[in-house]
Design an enzyme around this catalytic site. Sequence first.
Site, mmCIF file in Angstrom:
data_model
loop_
_atom_site.group_PDB
_atom_site.id
_atom_site.type_symbol
_atom_site.label_atom_id
_atom_site.label_comp_id
_atom_site.label_asym_id
_atom_site.label_seq_id
_atom_site.Cartn_x
_atom_site.Cartn_y
_atom_site.Cartn_z
ATOM 1 N N ASP A 379 0.861 -1.187 0.000
ATOM 2 C CA ASP A 379 0.000 0.000 0.000
ATOM 3 C C ASP A 379 0.896 1.236 0.000
ATOM 4 O OD1 ASP A 379 -2.304 1.582 0.262
ATOM 5 O OD2 ASP A 379 -2.280 1.445 2.451
ATOM 6 N N GLU A 382 2.682 4.619 -4.178
ATOM 7 C CA GLU A 382 2.686 5.512 -5.368
ATOM 8 C C GLU A 382 4.047 6.198 -5.542
ATOM 9 O OE1 GLU A 382 0.313 5.402 -2.991
ATOM 10 O OE2 GLU A 382 -0.968 4.144 -4.235
ATOM 11 N N ASP A 457 -8.776 3.294 -2.473
ATOM 12 C CA ASP A 457 -9.803 3.773 -1.539
ATOM 13 C C ASP A 457 -11.076 4.223 -2.244
ATOM 14 O OD1 ASP A 457 -7.974 3.219 0.354
ATOM 15 O OD2 ASP A 457 -7.454 5.304 0.781
HETATM 16 O O1 MIG Z 1 -5.786 5.240 4.009
HETATM 17 O O2 MIG Z 1 -3.416 0.978 5.744
HETATM 18 O O3 MIG Z 1 -5.887 2.021 0.424
HETATM 19 O O4 MIG Z 1 -6.783 -0.121 1.920
HETATM 20 O O5 MIG Z 1 -6.666 0.091 4.704
HETATM 21 C C1 MIG Z 1 -4.739 4.878 4.812
HETATM 22 C C2 MIG Z 1 -4.594 1.696 5.890
HETATM 23 C C3 MIG Z 1 -3.751 3.897 4.233
HETATM 24 C C4 MIG Z 1 -4.889 2.977 2.357
HETATM 25 C C5 MIG Z 1 -5.333 1.730 1.685
HETATM 26 C C6 MIG Z 1 -6.339 1.043 2.557
HETATM 27 C C7 MIG Z 1 -5.716 0.713 3.876
HETATM 28 C C8 MIG Z 1 -5.242 1.996 4.543
HETATM 29 N N1 MIG Z 1 -4.310 2.706 3.662
#
Ligand code: MIG
Length: 758
Positions: A379, A382, A457
Amino acid sequence: MLGKIVSYECTDSGAVLRGEDFYIYIDFFDKDMANIAVSREERPALSQAVTSYREEARPVVQKDDGHIDITAGSFSLRVFTEDGTMEIKDDKGLLLKGIEPEISDDGKYCLVDIREGEHFYGLGEKTGSLDKRGGRYTMWNTDLYDTHTEGTDALYESYPFYIGFNRNGSFGIYLDNTYRTYFDMGKSDPDRVRFGAEKGPLSFFFIYGKDIKDVVAGYTRLAGKMDMPPLWALGYQQSRYSYYPQDKVIALAKRFREEDIPADVIYLDIHYMDGFRVFTFDRDRFPDPRAMIDELDKLGFKVVTIIDPGVKADGSYSVFAEGLKNHYYITDENGLPFTGKVWPGLTCLPDFSRQEVKDWWGDKHREFIDMGIAGIWNDMNEPAVMDSPSRTAPEDAVHHSDNGPIRHEEFHNVYALNMAMATKDALMKYRPGERTFILTRAAFSGIQRYAAMWTGDNRSYWEHLRLSVPMLLNVGLSGEPFCGADIGGFTDDCTEELLIRWMQLGVLYPFCRNHNGLESKDQEPWAYGEKTEGIIREYIKLRYSLLPYMYCLFHEANTTGMPVMRPLIMEYSDDENCAELSDEFMLGDRILAAPVLQQGKRVRDVYLPQGRWIDWWTGEEYEGGSYYLADAPLERMPLFAKAGCIIPMARPMNSTAERMTVELHIFPGEDASNCVYYEDDGHSLRYKDGEYNLYRIKTINISGGADIDIEKLHTGYNGQKRYRVVLKGQADIGRVQVNGQAVPHEVCGEDAIVDIEI
Ligand code: MIG
């Protein structure tokens, strides 16, 4: 206009055309695919999206009055010597005219004439409808903090690839440039596509195809195909931000079994870590992760943990200290580590442009892998940075790559791709011989070789339920078959009806995970009481019963690059009614789904393409080429099987940890039913050495009887021997023959049943 071509030179696989102050490098990778690079200097290097694939094409180069023709078989590229513009012919004649590359001070781009009745597909993870004509799209991996709407452009992933399709033929264009690129699909000029970039090379591939499938096949020869996934990764997956502590995770797994809801995977989101430090566990919340994983394993569950790239800048944290000492982080222009705020506070970002750093990062997974963690979820890759105005590393941050220093703007879009490479290497190294599972949020073309993707998200909005369909269809067409959206929506609160409809659709996503935000209302299958749970249970069971079919589709993805979830137009390219359908899709070539995407709807308009279709729930037959209003009470998502098809299905199971027993379901039709059935051990890499079975199963219905023929295309796996064959709706059948031998059949309700041995 580029300008005059003054001379040219043939090469083994194409030609180099020299202009007054530019070169055009034309290089055929096979007879259907050529790289065209326009540059003032030497030929630009290829990106990591491009594999080492090449097949001899030996194009013929011919100079004529005013043009140079380069022909390799399926198409011929003509370059006009007057100005460097191009056109392409196939065996039917002119396919594409007006290809006009340009390299000038205001950027590098190519204009391509839009053909009559043309539709555009691909471009990866974008909002909006299936057909991308008329839009403008930017490729720049972006963690969109606020929500996305129909109008949102750049999201987490970049796939600079599109398909042009009309009745005269199809082609694909892949722009091999990792910088920020754009695709104007007839927005600024309704007659032309304009794709390009301010920086980086103007190097693109033209991929010829008879139809969309052909283009995707060509593109995935170039950008690669996914490996077979472990079977468990096709099961239902449960996630939330975040499940903890340890006892609650176990309780969650038990609840699934108590409720008789099949499931395979539980995700641990960032709260399992010690202060959000990657590669650690919070020992108060998870006193004994290994024991937990063992217990979950006994319950038939796998664990996937999140791993973010940001390493907490904390001198007493060994991972950080090692990285710092060895100069493993992205730096600023002065060579000092770049720091940015992410969940753990100030962090540094590993520089995945260097193999040494990738190896280091990969090795950090060892303890997790040894502990039994089954897969890794990447995660914030980017990479997302919260306190920087661009919400990522600055464009002038420096990557000290294996080929020398480069600016972040060049590496940005492939950061996640390289992180996934490092992770996959580690999984392969520390769990040798086993398949890997990685889930990623950010990506670039070629990601299918390393990871599954999810669409980041989304929210618990009906809009986001709807837009997941065209988004995932286009991701699939862009070479990534293993894709899904968070079922139920991530942020905001799901509602009972939305959860039902989303689960109904979501069990057909190639990647099937219910994930939920930190402060959102619960949306586990039982969150809304018994009645709703009953509906959801039935649909998760539907997924499990379809697993053998899905597995065959993943085999197809693995061997031909075809997506698992497909737009109708891919299967019915002569049917213009399918070209813009964004709210129906096909699972492979045999099942058509028309999910309910609006609140309060209890009927659904469905377009069925030519042929006959069998209602999945009632067995009723419909003639295709028409629109129907299908009954869609809350407990029903309209679903159809193509008449004359064979769908391998599984008997009920709690998870894929149980042995899967496969049955062959035959939906009768006027023509022969065909299916290629694939099976292997579901977890190891031995299929690559031939340990698999591939059968072609064919059924012909002849007056009152059925002839089933089974041809063994490949045998190499000691798999299931006995199969129950269910002849749907054929209780009155007279006789059944298998490979010419009469076999006894039984009647079971509406169906006839025979047990056969393969
Ligand atoms: O938004 O790790 O897209 O699936 O639960 C905060 C916490 C960062 C973004 C991810 C989401 C995940 C969340 N992360």
